[in-house]
Design an enzyme around this catalytic site. Structure first.
Site, PDB file in Angstrom:
ATOM      1  N   HIS A 171       0.791  -1.228   0.154  1.00 22.56           N
ATOM      2  CA  HIS A 171      -0.144   0.017  -0.022  1.00 22.56           C
ATOM      3  C   HIS A 171       0.872   1.179   0.027  1.00 22.56           C
ATOM      4  O   HIS A 171       2.128   0.919   0.125  1.00 22.56           O
ATOM      5  CB  HIS A 171      -1.030  -0.032   1.188  1.00 22.56           C
ATOM      6  CG  HIS A 171      -0.450  -0.001   2.387  1.00 22.56           C
ATOM      7  ND1 HIS A 171       0.401  -1.022   3.028  1.00 22.56           N
ATOM      8  CD2 HIS A 171      -0.630   1.012   3.521  1.00 22.56           C
ATOM      9  CE1 HIS A 171       0.736  -0.652   4.280  1.00 22.56           C
ATOM     10  NE2 HIS A 171       0.211   0.661   4.486  1.00 22.56           N
ATOM     11  N   HIS A 214       1.258   3.859   1.995  1.00 23.64           N
ATOM     12  CA  HIS A 214       2.071   4.784   3.150  1.00 23.64           C
ATOM     13  C   HIS A 214       3.336   4.742   3.075  1.00 23.64           C
ATOM     14  O   HIS A 214       3.979   4.039   2.757  1.00 23.64           O
ATOM     15  CB  HIS A 214       1.439   4.104   4.493  1.00 23.64           C
ATOM     16  CG  HIS A 214      -0.019   4.305   4.876  1.00 23.64           C
ATOM     17  ND1 HIS A 214      -0.868   3.520   5.472  1.00 23.64           N
ATOM     18  CD2 HIS A 214      -0.747   5.489   4.356  1.00 23.64           C
ATOM     19  CE1 HIS A 214      -1.804   4.030   5.830  1.00 23.64           C
ATOM     20  NE2 HIS A 214      -2.086   5.043   5.251  1.00 23.64           N
ATOM     21  N   ASP A 228       6.056   4.659   5.062  1.00 22.46           N
ATOM     22  CA  ASP A 228       6.771   3.719   5.513  1.00 22.46           C
ATOM     23  C   ASP A 228       6.669   2.360   4.864  1.00 22.46           C
ATOM     24  O   ASP A 228       6.986   1.278   5.305  1.00 22.46           O
ATOM     25  CB  ASP A 228       6.393   3.273   7.277  1.00 22.46           C
ATOM     26  CG  ASP A 228       4.958   2.815   7.262  1.00 22.46           C
ATOM     27  OD1 ASP A 228       3.919   3.503   6.589  1.00 22.46           O
ATOM     28  OD2 ASP A 228       4.660   1.944   8.284  1.00 22.46           O
ATOM     29  N   HIS A 229       5.883   2.391   3.716  1.00 25.17           N
ATOM     30  CA  HIS A 229       5.885   1.123   2.813  1.00 25.17           C
ATOM     31  C   HIS A 229       6.689   1.526   1.567  1.00 25.17           C
ATOM     32  O   HIS A 229       6.817   0.373   0.762  1.00 25.17           O
ATOM     33  CB  HIS A 229       4.504   0.493   2.695  1.00 25.17           C
ATOM     34  CG  HIS A 229       3.950   0.254   4.184  1.00 25.17           C
ATOM     35  ND1 HIS A 229       3.836  -1.094   4.523  1.00 25.17           N
ATOM     36  CD2 HIS A 229       3.481   0.837   5.242  1.00 25.17           C
ATOM     37  CE1 HIS A 229       3.532  -1.360   5.743  1.00 25.17           C
ATOM     38  NE2 HIS A 229       3.453  -0.040   6.192  1.00 25.17           N
ATOM     39  N   HIS A 281      -7.463  -1.057   5.679  1.00 25.81           N
ATOM     40  CA  HIS A 281      -6.323   0.070   6.340  1.00 25.81           C
ATOM     41  C   HIS A 281      -6.318   1.022   5.220  1.00 25.81           C
ATOM     42  O   HIS A 281      -6.339   2.176   5.593  1.00 25.81           O
ATOM     43  CB  HIS A 281      -5.073  -0.780   6.379  1.00 25.81           C
ATOM     44  CG  HIS A 281      -4.046  -0.127   6.824  1.00 25.81           C
ATOM     45  ND1 HIS A 281      -4.098   0.753   8.099  1.00 25.81           N
ATOM     46  CD2 HIS A 281      -2.907   0.405   6.401  1.00 25.81           C
ATOM     47  CE1 HIS A 281      -3.033   1.332   8.109  1.00 25.81           C
ATOM     48  NE2 HIS A 281      -2.156   0.962   7.047  1.00 25.81           N
ATOM     49  N   ASP A 294       0.035  -3.853   6.255  1.00 28.11           N
ATOM     50  CA  ASP A 294      -0.571  -3.726   7.423  1.00 28.11           C
ATOM     51  C   ASP A 294      -2.373  -4.020   7.470  1.00 28.11           C
ATOM     52  O   ASP A 294      -2.950  -3.352   8.274  1.00 28.11           O
ATOM     53  CB  ASP A 294      -0.494  -1.913   7.523  1.00 28.11           C
ATOM     54  CG  ASP A 294       0.771  -1.460   7.571  1.00 28.11           C
ATOM     55  OD1 ASP A 294       1.641  -2.210   7.899  1.00 28.11           O
ATOM     56  OD2 ASP A 294       0.798  -0.186   7.898  1.00 28.11           O
ATOM     57  N   HIS A 303       4.723  -4.624  10.616  1.00 27.15           N
ATOM     58  CA  HIS A 303       5.137  -4.059  11.957  1.00 27.15           C
ATOM     59  C   HIS A 303       5.386  -4.980  13.112  1.00 27.15           C
ATOM     60  O   HIS A 303       4.555  -5.919  13.222  1.00 27.15           O
ATOM     61  CB  HIS A 303       4.093  -2.963  12.210  1.00 27.15           C
ATOM     62  CG  HIS A 303       4.095  -1.839  11.373  1.00 27.15           C
ATOM     63  ND1 HIS A 303       4.883  -0.706  11.452  1.00 27.15           N
ATOM     64  CD2 HIS A 303       3.488  -1.670  10.277  1.00 27.15           C
ATOM     65  CE1 HIS A 303       4.798   0.056  10.500  1.00 27.15           C
ATOM     66  NE2 HIS A 303       3.846  -0.484   9.630  1.00 27.15           N
TER      67      HIS A 303
END
Ligand code: ZN
Ligand code: FE
Length: 256
Positions: A57, A59, A61-62, A115, A134, A172
């Site tokens: 996805h 975000h 942090d990805h 999410h 996530d 995570h």
């Protein structure tokens, strides 16, 4: 084909980035690179050339390392068709029911909204490996930023149908906090109690609790168990629809 060799790279506070190496084709995929430098070094240390990025996805942090890794390696970036505009450097668009050949390894793609609206997951059946970003966490699930409880429950239900031996490579290390919550909605679950003890032991030793397996999540993750009578009763919704129970459990976790 031989199974993928999977290397877990902890980055930042609690993110996991993965390298998935297919020796037969000398291909290596990075799953959800939060950043580039650590990932490039980890691949180099193994003598693996990064040929692909698989994003679950959009975000930061990805996908944060997408463009720098692509520039350094010329790799192909794979991401969600329904979210192509938010995946930096995307080359190949995939969605529900697609298969993607990463070297000689085959990923089956699931759309798993909840999410985010365009969240996808990659299941390498022959390697017994699920990269779920996530959506599903060890003892938890992602927050509903762009989706409904019903969408997330349907998404998790796709994972419930996978073989119990499937390893769950989530993005995570949230497990210990998830465990503290899980016991509040599933207090009678003896298997969960044992798992919580094991998680505390691993974390005290500074070791990862990820990957888990689908079988472990089915037995102990309250978000995978919204159709469990005990959980329904504990949250005051005995006999209710699993979607309503899931929504209640997710809401309680948000406030926990
Ligand atoms: Zn996310
Ligand atoms: Fe994340």
């Amino acid at each position: 084909m031989a199974a993928l060799e999977i290397h877990q790279i902890p980055v930042w506070d609690d993110n996991y980035v993965y390298l998935a190496h297919d020796a037969a084709s000398a291909s290596t995929a990075v799953i959800d690179p939060a950043e580039a430098e650590t990932v490039l070094k980890a691949a180099e240390a193994r003598g693996w050339n990064i040929t692909h990025i698989l994003n679950t996805h959009h975000h930061p942090d990805h996908v944060g390392g997408n463009l720098e890794i692509k520039q350094a390696t010329g790799c192909t970036i794979v991401g969600a068709r329904s979210d192509a505009g938010r995946i930096p450097g995307i080359d190949v668009q995939v969605g529900e029911g697609d298969t993607y050949e990463m070297g000689s390894a085959t990923a089956k793609v699931f759309d798993v909204p909840g999410h985010t609206s365009g969240h996808i997951a990659y299941w390498f059946e022959e390697s017994d490996a699920l990269f779920c970003g996530d959506t599903l966490f060890a003892l938890g699930c992602g927050r509903l930023f762009e989706g409904t409880a019903e969408q997330m429950w349907r998404s998790l239900d796709k994972f419930r149908a996978l073989p119990g031996t499937t390893r769950v490579y989530c993005a995570h290390e949230y497990t210990q906090a998830n465990a503290r919550f899980a016991v509040t909605v599933d207090p009678e679950n003896a298997t969960l109690a044992v798992r919580v003890g094991e998680i505390d032991r691993l974390r005290a030793e500074g070791r990862p609790t990820v990957p888990s397996t689908i079988a472990e999540e089915l037995a102990t993750n309250p978000f995978m168990r919204a159709d469990d009578d005990g959980i329904a009763a504990t949250v005051g919704l005995a006999g209710a629809d699993p979607v309503a129970i899931f929504a209640e459990v997710r809401g309680r976790k948000d406030r926990f």
